[in-house]
Design an enzyme around this catalytic site. Structure first.
Site, mmCIF file in Angstrom:
data_model
loop_
_atom_site.group_PDB
_atom_site.id
_atom_site.type_symbol
_atom_site.label_atom_id
_atom_site.label_comp_id
_atom_site.label_asym_id
_atom_site.label_seq_id
_atom_site.Cartn_x
_atom_site.Cartn_y
_atom_site.Cartn_z
ATOM 1 N N ASN A 165 30.572 36.111 51.380
ATOM 2 C CA ASN A 165 32.097 37.447 51.195
ATOM 3 C C ASN A 165 31.713 38.511 51.953
ATOM 4 O OD1 ASN A 165 33.517 37.485 47.871
ATOM 5 N ND2 ASN A 165 34.239 37.002 50.227
ATOM 6 N N GLN A 201 38.368 40.708 52.211
ATOM 7 C CA GLN A 201 38.895 41.043 51.750
ATOM 8 C C GLN A 201 39.149 42.983 51.973
ATOM 9 O OE1 GLN A 201 37.077 38.643 49.909
ATOM 10 N NE2 GLN A 201 38.829 37.477 48.722
ATOM 11 N N ASN A 261 44.360 40.285 49.273
ATOM 12 C CA ASN A 261 43.440 39.397 49.981
ATOM 13 C C ASN A 261 43.421 39.743 51.350
ATOM 14 O OD1 ASN A 261 41.879 37.682 48.356
ATOM 15 N ND2 ASN A 261 43.714 36.570 47.513
ATOM 16 N N CYS A 311 37.524 40.625 42.152
ATOM 17 C CA CYS A 311 36.757 40.100 42.973
ATOM 18 C C CYS A 311 35.144 40.266 42.240
ATOM 19 C CB CYS A 311 37.079 40.673 44.479
ATOM 20 S SG CYS A 311 35.885 40.216 46.349
ATOM 21 N N ASN A 367 32.406 40.059 44.234
ATOM 22 C CA ASN A 367 31.473 40.251 44.857
ATOM 23 C C ASN A 367 31.616 41.407 45.518
ATOM 24 O OD1 ASN A 367 30.035 37.947 45.702
ATOM 25 N ND2 ASN A 367 31.370 36.970 46.733
ATOM 26 N N ASN A 405 41.301 36.659 37.771
ATOM 27 C CA ASN A 405 43.067 35.665 38.544
ATOM 28 C C ASN A 405 42.440 34.003 38.209
ATOM 29 O OD1 ASN A 405 40.389 35.005 40.449
ATOM 30 N ND2 ASN A 405 41.017 36.948 42.150
ATOM 31 N N ASN A 410 43.267 29.743 43.132
ATOM 32 C CA ASN A 410 41.669 29.652 44.022
ATOM 33 C C ASN A 410 40.844 28.447 43.050
ATOM 34 O OD1 ASN A 410 40.778 32.524 44.425
ATOM 35 N ND2 ASN A 410 41.803 32.357 42.767
ATOM 36 N N ARG A 434 42.361 31.807 46.567
ATOM 37 C CA ARG A 434 43.451 32.320 47.234
ATOM 38 C C ARG A 434 44.022 32.975 48.160
ATOM 39 N NH1 ARG A 434 46.519 34.891 41.800
ATOM 40 N NH2 ARG A 434 44.674 36.279 42.612
ATOM 41 N N CYS A 486 32.444 33.414 46.319
ATOM 42 C CA CYS A 486 33.067 33.999 45.477
ATOM 43 C C CYS A 486 33.165 34.226 44.627
ATOM 44 C CB CYS A 486 35.022 33.121 45.496
ATOM 45 S SG CYS A 486 36.408 33.673 44.327
#
Length: 289
Positions: free
Chosen positions: A15, A48, A68, A77, A79, A163, A197, A216, A224
């Site tokens: 990611n 991202q 995003n 986020c 990661n 989220n 997501n 998303r 993710c």
């Protein structure tokens, strides 16, 4: 652009992120700029785009702004949190980093190439996820893909872990279900007013779950972090797993614990620095009015 803007390219289990340090320069980025930078063919390319900003209040080490690849700003986020925590830990010569985000304050413990992030408490109430209509039990809501009498996907568990997430439980390898076809429809389903997501989760054992994610504003992704958190807590909540579980994503594995003492989610996994560069001036240009 008067001064070149440096960036780092980083990833957590594939990611990947473009990370810019704006703590001193107070740079702001428009959605159009983010989309150009994130484009894998004409820009730098990333899932991202991350901006490190000054800490908004005492106690935090910095603020992490998250976009995003479609230019939309999001609140969490996992990661990217590990990557940013590792950077700041090296800079400040300490192992505990406090990252302010739109989703709240994250506490990260850095131990070499492994970082544990306290992602806070999950939210299960339909209004907090949010959903567009009331569901008293969000362990499984009425939503399906396919024929009414033989749906391909159905009855997802839903949760907000910074989220909104929907987790569909599948009996076979998630790769077999065509998430690339269903992902856009489910992400933008009217039941999710802020989009969602979408994860497909196959329980391998009470302590191991295989997951594929449609993120998303991004699409299919190798990993993710918040989806891993969502799957872990929903699996425990529906008695499919215990509170400690390994989440296997296409890019690798994350260790999750939904801590019983305070209901906080602890996520542990690796981070990596892939390279450095400067943002090309053409990516920063705004269209003429």
């Amino acid at each position: 652009m008067a001064n070149a803007i440096a960036y780092l390219k980083m990833n957590g289990l594939g990611n990947d992120f473009v990370v810019v340090d704006a703590r001193a320069s107070k740079i702001r980025f428009s959605p159009a700029q983010v989309r150009r930078i994130s484009d894998r063919e004409t820009g730098i390319g990333c899932d991202q785009f991350i901006v490190m900003e000054p800490a908004p209040y005492p106690g935090a080490d910095l603020f992490m702004r998250i976009y995003n690849e479609d230019g939309s700003e999001v609140d969490a986020c996992g990661n990217a949190s590990r990557c940013v925590a590792a950077l700041v830990a090296e800079e400040l010569v300490k192992s505990e980093i406090l990252i302010a985000t739109n989703a709240g304050l994250l506490v990260a413990q850095v131990n070499g190439d492994q970082v544990t992030v306290d992602m806070g408490k999950p939210k299960f109430d339909w209004q907090d996820i949010p959903l567009s209509e009331e569901f008293r039990d969000t362990r499984g809501i009425e939503l399906q893909i396919g024929p009414i009498d033989a749906p391909v996907l159905h009855t997802p568990s839903v949760v907000n872990v910074g989220n909104p997430h929907a987790v569909f439980w599948v009996s076979d390898d998630p790769e077999k279900y065509g998430l690339e076809r269903f992902g856009p429809l489910l992400e933008n389903h009217p039941i999710f007013p802020q989009r969602a997501n979408i994860s497909l989760a196959q329980v391998i054992s009470p302590d191991k779950i295989r997951v594929k994610v449609w993120e998303r504003g991004v699409g299919l992704t190798l990993a993710c972090g918040t989806a891993a958190c969502a799957v872990a807590v929903c699996a425990a909540r529906t008695r499919r797993s215990g509170r400690k579980v390994t989440i296997e994503l296409p890019g690798g594995a994350l260790q999750l614990e939904w801590r019983e003492s305070d209901d906080h989610i602890l996520m542990t996994g690796p981070w990596a620095l892939d390279g450095r560069g400067e943002l090309p001036a053409e990516l920063m240009m705004e269209p003429a009015a």
